[in-house]
Scaffold this motif. Structure first.
Motif, mmCIF file in Angstrom:
data_model
loop_
_atom_site.group_PDB
_atom_site.id
_atom_site.type_symbol
_atom_site.label_atom_id
_atom_site.label_comp_id
_atom_site.label_asym_id
_atom_site.label_seq_id
_atom_site.Cartn_x
_atom_site.Cartn_y
_atom_site.Cartn_z
ATOM 1 N N UNK A 48 4.070 8.721 12.283
ATOM 2 C CA UNK A 48 4.503 10.086 11.946
ATOM 3 C C UNK A 48 4.947 10.145 10.486
ATOM 4 N N UNK A 49 5.681 9.137 10.032
ATOM 5 C CA UNK A 49 6.120 9.132 8.634
ATOM 6 C C UNK A 49 4.922 9.039 7.683
ATOM 7 N N UNK A 50 3.907 8.289 8.062
ATOM 8 C CA UNK A 50 2.696 8.192 7.238
ATOM 9 C C UNK A 50 2.007 9.555 7.182
ATOM 10 N N UNK A 51 1.900 10.212 8.334
ATOM 11 C CA UNK A 51 1.262 11.535 8.378
ATOM 12 C C UNK A 51 2.052 12.544 7.544
ATOM 13 N N UNK A 52 3.375 12.501 7.627
ATOM 14 C CA UNK A 52 4.222 13.425 6.844
ATOM 15 C C UNK A 52 4.020 13.211 5.349
ATOM 16 N N UNK A 53 3.998 11.936 4.934
ATOM 17 C CA UNK A 53 3.793 11.644 3.510
ATOM 18 C C UNK A 53 2.410 12.085 3.052
ATOM 19 N N UNK A 54 1.403 11.851 3.918
ATOM 20 C CA UNK A 54 0.044 12.248 3.567
ATOM 21 C C UNK A 54 -0.128 13.748 3.471
ATOM 22 N N UNK A 55 0.558 14.467 4.337
ATOM 23 C CA UNK A 55 0.514 15.933 4.280
ATOM 24 C C UNK A 55 1.179 16.413 2.996
ATOM 25 N N UNK A 56 2.314 15.810 2.674
ATOM 26 C CA UNK A 56 3.078 16.227 1.494
ATOM 27 C C UNK A 56 2.327 15.958 0.188
ATOM 28 N N UNK A 57 1.681 14.787 0.081
ATOM 29 C CA UNK A 57 1.011 14.466 -1.190
ATOM 30 C C UNK A 57 -0.479 14.803 -1.204
ATOM 31 N N UNK A 78 0.857 -1.190 0.000
ATOM 32 C CA UNK A 78 0.000 0.000 0.000
ATOM 33 C C UNK A 78 0.892 1.239 0.000
ATOM 34 N N UNK A 79 0.665 2.127 -0.926
ATOM 35 C CA UNK A 79 1.494 3.340 -1.027
ATOM 36 C C UNK A 79 0.779 4.575 -0.476
ATOM 37 N N UNK A 80 -0.523 4.656 -0.653
ATOM 38 C CA UNK A 80 -1.277 5.836 -0.252
ATOM 39 C C UNK A 80 -1.355 5.936 1.278
ATOM 40 N N UNK A 127 -11.932 12.346 9.654
ATOM 41 C CA UNK A 127 -11.319 13.641 9.949
ATOM 42 C C UNK A 127 -10.006 13.821 9.192
ATOM 43 N N UNK A 128 -9.286 12.742 8.969
ATOM 44 C CA UNK A 128 -8.011 12.791 8.267
ATOM 45 C C UNK A 128 -8.165 12.752 6.740
ATOM 46 N N UNK A 129 -9.367 12.461 6.273
ATOM 47 C CA UNK A 129 -9.615 12.331 4.834
ATOM 48 C C UNK A 129 -9.891 13.691 4.214
ATOM 49 N N UNK A 130 -9.125 14.064 3.186
ATOM 50 C CA UNK A 130 -9.383 15.342 2.503
ATOM 51 C C UNK A 130 -10.807 15.357 1.936
#
Length: 196
Positions: A134-143, A76-78, A189-192
């Motif tokens: 934290x790394x998942x959150x950082x990647x999600x924020x970035x993309x 899973x990448x997303x 809440x975390x879903x755009x």
């Protein structure tokens, strides 16, 4: 050698089950001996003390979690899908009672009373989980696949607390479905907005 390995694994499996029902102080080597069908002296041969046994259990638990996360990351990448898969894993474990609670979360509730060696391993598990989330959150924020209202580290800790809190509620109520009921709004809440 495989007999030693099998016996050690049986001892660890038994200890894990006993911790899940009674906590660190809720079992003895006599309990394990009765479950595994060996003498207490045999347990001491594999694990000289209860501290050694539970420390080894937690180390292996963390190693299994690390391997599981590595496998998940390859599939899973997303970032949102990673969080959903992680929550889904625990929902399934709670539903089928294969892992109805995180052993490290249970031990964390006993942290002040745990031997320092065990406490250190429990903390290491939480550091691992926090670092990964934290790394998942950082990647999600970035993309843009996650909508964060706080910095990634804070969101990671909040998500981890939600997962463990949902486990606790499911256990307290004896209703596995409550896990998903609690986690659904957290994931929403975390879903755009565009992804909903």
């Amino acid at each position: 050698m495989s007999n030693l390995s099998t016996t050690s694994d049986e001892i660890l499996t038994s200890a894990r089950a006993l911790i899940m029902t009674g906590g660190y102080n809720g079992f003895s080597y006599a309990d394990i001996a009765a479950v595994v069908g060996i003498r207490k002296a045999s347990i001491h041969h594999h694990f000289p003390s209860k501290t050694d046994l539970v420390r080894t259990l937690v180390v292996r638990y963390r190693e299994d979690a690390e391997a599981g996360i590595a496998g998940l990351e390859q599939q899973v990448r997303n970032p949102l899908a990673l969080l959903q898969a992680y929550a889904g894993h625990w929902a399934q474990c709670i539903e089928d009672a294969s892992r109805p609670f995180c052993v490290c979360a249970l031990l964390a509730s006993e942290l002040p009373a745990l031997p320092p060696e065990v406490a250190a391993e429990v903390k290491a598990f939480f550091r691992f989980a926090s670092t990964w989330l934290t790394s998942v959150m950082e990647r999600g924020l970035k993309d843009g696949s996650l909508k964060l209202s706080s910095e990634p580290r804070v969101e990671a800790e909040a998500f981890m607390a939600s997962v463990h809190g949902a486990m606790l509620s499911a256990r307290a109520y004896g209703t596995p479905e409550i896990f998903a009921t609690i986690l659904t709004p957290t994931l929403q809440r975390l879903t755009p907005t565009a992804a909903r």
